[in-house]
Design a protein around this motif. Structure first.
Motif, short mmCIF file in Angstrom:
data_model
loop_
_atom_site.label_atom_id
_atom_site.label_comp_id
_atom_site.label_asym_id
_atom_site.label_seq_id
_atom_site.Cartn_x
_atom_site.Cartn_y
_atom_site.Cartn_z
N ALA A 1 0.73 -1.39 -0.01
CA ALA A 1 -0.08 0.03 0.02
C ALA A 1 1.06 1.17 -0.03
O ALA A 1 1.82 1.18 0.74
N LYS A 2 0.42 2.03 -0.79
CA LYS A 2 1.10 3.44 -0.88
C LYS A 2 1.05 4.33 0.32
O LYS A 2 -0.30 4.36 0.71
N LYS A 3 1.57 5.11 0.75
CA LYS A 3 1.38 5.92 1.99
C LYS A 3 0.15 6.84 1.71
O LYS A 3 -0.73 7.06 2.34
N THR A 4 0.19 7.68 0.56
CA THR A 4 -1.04 8.41 0.16
C THR A 4 -2.44 7.41 0.02
O THR A 4 -3.55 8.47 0.40
N ALA A 5 -2.21 6.37 -0.55
CA ALA A 5 -3.39 5.52 -0.66
C ALA A 5 -4.01 5.20 0.84
O ALA A 5 -5.33 5.22 0.88
N ALA A 6 -3.19 4.77 1.44
CA ALA A 6 -3.47 4.46 2.79
C ALA A 6 -4.15 5.54 3.76
O ALA A 6 -4.94 5.24 4.70
N ASN A 7 -3.50 6.84 3.47
CA ASN A 7 -4.02 7.93 4.30
C ASN A 7 -5.42 8.09 3.80
O ASN A 7 -6.47 8.50 4.63
N ARG A 8 -5.76 7.91 2.44
CA ARG A 8 -7.00 8.14 1.96
C ARG A 8 -8.02 7.05 2.42
O ARG A 8 -9.15 7.28 2.66
N ALA A 9 -7.46 5.95 2.68
CA ALA A 9 -8.44 4.78 3.09
C ALA A 9 -8.69 4.82 4.65
O ALA A 9 -9.69 4.60 4.75
N TYR B 1 -7.77 -1.66 12.27
CA TYR B 1 -7.50 -1.53 10.89
C TYR B 1 -7.07 -0.04 10.45
O TYR B 1 -6.07 0.13 10.10
N SER B 2 -7.92 0.67 11.09
CA SER B 2 -7.59 2.32 10.70
C SER B 2 -6.30 2.58 11.48
O SER B 2 -5.52 3.56 10.61
N ALA B 3 -6.21 2.35 12.71
CA ALA B 3 -4.94 2.81 13.42
C ALA B 3 -3.65 2.15 12.97
O ALA B 3 -2.88 2.61 12.72
N PHE B 4 -3.87 0.82 12.45
CA PHE B 4 -2.68 0.16 11.74
C PHE B 4 -2.33 0.93 10.53
O PHE B 4 -1.07 1.16 10.36
N LEU B 5 -3.25 1.09 9.60
CA LEU B 5 -2.80 1.86 8.50
C LEU B 5 -2.23 3.34 8.91
O LEU B 5 -1.28 3.54 8.21
N SER B 6 -2.91 3.95 9.80
CA SER B 6 -2.36 5.31 10.01
C SER B 6 -0.96 5.13 10.72
O SER B 6 0.15 5.84 9.94
N SER C 1 5.27 14.31 11.42
CA SER C 1 4.82 13.00 10.98
C SER C 1 3.14 12.99 10.75
O SER C 1 2.87 12.19 9.84
N ASP C 2 2.59 14.20 10.85
CA ASP C 2 1.26 14.21 10.73
C ASP C 2 0.90 14.94 9.11
O ASP C 2 -0.41 14.88 8.81
N ILE C 3 1.75 15.35 8.61
CA ILE C 3 1.79 15.99 7.33
C ILE C 3 2.03 15.07 6.34
O ILE C 3 2.91 14.76 5.89
N VAL C 4 0.71 14.70 5.45
CA VAL C 4 0.79 13.54 4.69
C VAL C 4 0.15 13.88 3.14
O VAL C 4 0.91 14.00 2.07
N GLY C 5 -1.24 14.57 3.32
CA GLY C 5 -1.85 15.03 2.03
C GLY C 5 -1.99 13.97 1.03
O GLY C 5 -1.68 12.66 1.38
N ASP C 6 -2.53 14.33 0.00
CA ASP C 6 -2.94 13.62 -1.20
C ASP C 6 -2.62 14.26 -2.40
O ASP C 6 -3.59 14.94 -2.97
#
Length: 640
Positions: A204-212, A255-260, A304-309
């Motif tokens: 999983a890409k970082k941005t895709a996981a963030n969107r998920a 699952y959400s916490a894991f992805l995050s 660390s919280d700056i991810v964006g998409d």
């Protein structure tokens, strides 16, 4: 001698008090303008409009549809809105464009542009969903439950319990697959992954996981709405579904916490590793720059919280088309670079006057040390606000109604808010950013240096009068139905334009003042560069922070907060570029109409305010009486 009645004496006393003290009260905040600002009843009558009724009906209908299909990721919702926009476009096409007035032609084109953009956004949103579908194969089943409830279909509690149990297993299996993909990426032993041959690793890409993560938050809310509708009211439902629902909800949370934490890289909000909850509605069809988890509180020095998409070039071009900007992202980046180079040359001039030679960074450091002592910042802001109002009054630049003068207010920004917005925010209320006693010493100094006297002098009028407060006051009263077409190129561009105009009019009285104004202009040029480059996937958030620190001269924490704000999902992908580019549009229009003598400053600015927050291309069409056709396309190259 005739006796005066007590009633008459009482009346005269009240009349004297009102006539004496009410004017004092009304001018306590800002001085009255030396002209008659009384209401003209004829002017208050809304202009005749054939399009206004259609636009207002559309706005109401769309709100009803949004409330009826609130699950933003639902395929049913996407289909309903596609049909909705298509039908409105057909209705619009049947209107006799050539017989419309100029104002109605503008409204027609604005409406058509809006509908075309919304339809394109649906396509972008569908693409975004398809990209993260491998991470969320259970999403459709969850949305189906909520939509069946909203259709008031009968529910089979036993079958539903079995479905939730199966979905929980699907979620847990998906987590294991992503974990296996992470182990593969890290080239670790895959013994555990091979223990279950049915699990195929997912990378999983970082941005895709963030969107998920954002979508999962939406799914959890939908599932909760669905469950609470039946729970307790239907004993059979609660008996069957209660425990499966709780188990599935916990799996979604885990699952959400894991992805995050493991894929996106965001640290948990607390020691218990609470799940990240995304702010707002996810997946706005490219209209958002990402989602900042609210379960994670921003911390000074932490990025660390700056991810964006990043939305990509195609989506950026769609946004630019909607804003009626006939430039490519690459051309706009070049405009930003050119403006920053001009600012740097002007910075060197001011630095020489202060004795620093061409070292404008040292001159900037000198300016940053000129800040107010703790507790005195509000006093400075009030003085600067009154100074700006007097400036526009003395030059007859724009009408400032007395009520607008009397109704702006001031509040102090919370320390938490300053981690996202380190500088002033404004409108009817100006939020003052300044350190509080609970901040660490380094953060206090960064805040005071970043909100020094000269920086503040260049921003207070941007936020209040003639900037955002006057702007909001007028748009609430003139053509409010055009709020549907609101654009930051008009909204932020108007306030930034005054920085350009007041620079020309020598509002800056000293080299320090000029450096304060130039700092913000460089900041806006940098925003064009880093925000577009980020969405083109040419810059990372850290590189954006570095740009603000090294080329603009930001404090590190302030630069971090600016980048966080740009990509946390609160703003669209073009919002940050709209400041300077919108300002340049209005500045170019001012040159064509005011510098040429065709309009006075006051008439020009008043006219713009009365057209509401529409693309500036359409403001130009109104003021120049440009001939418009049904198939109008923008070609205005405003940045020369």
């Amino acid at each position: 001698m005739r006796r005066v009645s007590p009633f008459l004496i009482h009346f005269l006393i009240i009349t004297f008090a009102v006539s004496t003290f009410l004017p004092l009260a009304s001018t306590a905040q800002t001085p009255a303008r030396p002209r008659d600002d009384s209401y003209d009843i004829a002017e208050l009558k809304p202009p005749a409009s054939e399009m206004r009724g259609a636009i207002e009906r559309y706005t109401t209908d769309r709100a009803s549809l949004t409330r009826s299909y609130p699950v933003s990721i639902s395929p049913v919702r996407l289909a309903k809105f596609k049909d909705f926009y298509t039908e409105w476009l057909k209705s619009l096409q049947r209107m006799p464009f050539d017989s419309l007035s100029q104002d109605d032609r503008v409204d027609y084109l604005l409406f058509k542009n809006h509908l075309d953009h919304e339809r394109r956004q649906l396509e972008i949103q569908a693409k975004q969903l398809s990209e993260i579908e491998p991470l969320l194969p259970f999403a459709k089943s969850v949305t189906d439950l909520e939509e069946a409830r909203r259709r008031m279909e009968p529910i089979d509690a036993a079958k539903t319990a079995a479905l939730l149990t199966a979905l929980k297993k699907q979620i847990d299996d998906k987590r294991k697959a992503v974990e296996a993909g992470l182990r593969s990426d890290n080239q670790r032993g895959n013994t555990e992954a091979n223990s279950d041959e049915r699990i195929e690793p997912i990378k999983a890409k970082k941005t895709a996981a963030n969107r998920a993560v954002a979508v999962i938050t939406n799914l959890k809310a939908s599932l909760r709405n669905w469950y609470t509708f039946y729970d307790g009211y239907d004993p059979v439902f609660t008996w069957w579904v209660g425990e499966p629902y709780k188990a599935m909800d916990q799996s979604l949370t885990s699952y959400s916490a894991f992805l995050s934490e493991k894929v996106v890289g965001i640290k948990p909000a607390d020691s218990a590793g609470s799940a990240a909850a995304a702010r707002g509605t996810p997946l706005q069809g490219g209209g958002q720059g990402g989602q900042r988890p609210t379960g994670v509180t921003p911390r000074a020095g932490d990025t660390s919280d700056i991810v964006g998409d990043p939305i990509g070039r195609d989506a950026l071009m769609s946004e630019l088309e909607s804003e009626m900007i006939p430039y490519t992202p690459e051309e706009l980046i070049a405009i930003g670079e050119k403006d920053m180079a001009w600012c740097e040359a002007e910075m060197k001039k001011a630095a020489r006057e202060l004795g620093y030679g061409d070292d404008w960074h040292k001159a900037l450091e000198h300016v940053k040390t000129d800040y107010m002592e703790p507790g005195k910042q509000p006093e400075l802001i009030r003085e600067l606000a009154l100074e700006a109002i007097k400036f526009v009054d003395d030059r007859d630049l724009v009408t400032v109604p007395q009520l607008a003068r009397d109704t702006w207010r001031m509040e102090m920004m919370t320390p938490e808010r300053q981690l996202v917005s380190p500088f002033f925010l404004g409108g009817e209320v100006i939020l003052v950013s300044f350190p509080t006693n609970g901040m660490a010493h380094e953060q206090k100094m960064m805040s005071m240096r970043g909100n020094n006297k000269h920086f503040a002098r260049a921003t207070v009028f941007h936020e209040l009068i003639p900037g955002h407060h006057l702007q909001g006051f007028m748009t609430a009263r003139y053509r409010p139905y055009r709020g549907l077409f609101s654009t930051p190129f008009w909204g932020e561009g108007w306030a930034l334009y005054w920085e350009l105009l007041m620079w020309d009019m020598k509002f800056a009285k000293s080299p320090e003042n000029r450096i304060g104004m130039l700092f913000w202009r460089m900041h806006r040029g940098a925003r064009i560069i880093f925000s577009l480059s980020f969405h083109l996937e040419k810059m990372t958030p850290q590189e954006c922070i570095d740009l603000l620190v090294k080329r603009v001269g930001h404090e590190v924490d302030n630069a971090t907060a600016e980048v966080r704000r740009s990509f946390d999902g609160s703003y669209g992908p073009l919002y940050q570029v709209a400041y300077l580019l919108g300002g340049i549009q209005l500045y170019s229009l001012h040159h064509d109409l005011v510098d040429s003598g065709k309009m006075t400053n006051r008439a020009f600015h008043d006219s713009i305010l009365k057209e509401n927050r529409i693309p500036i291309e359409m403001v130009r069409a109104i003021l120049t009486k440009q001939k418009l056709t049904r198939d109008f396309k923008t070609t205005w190259r405003f940045a020369q």
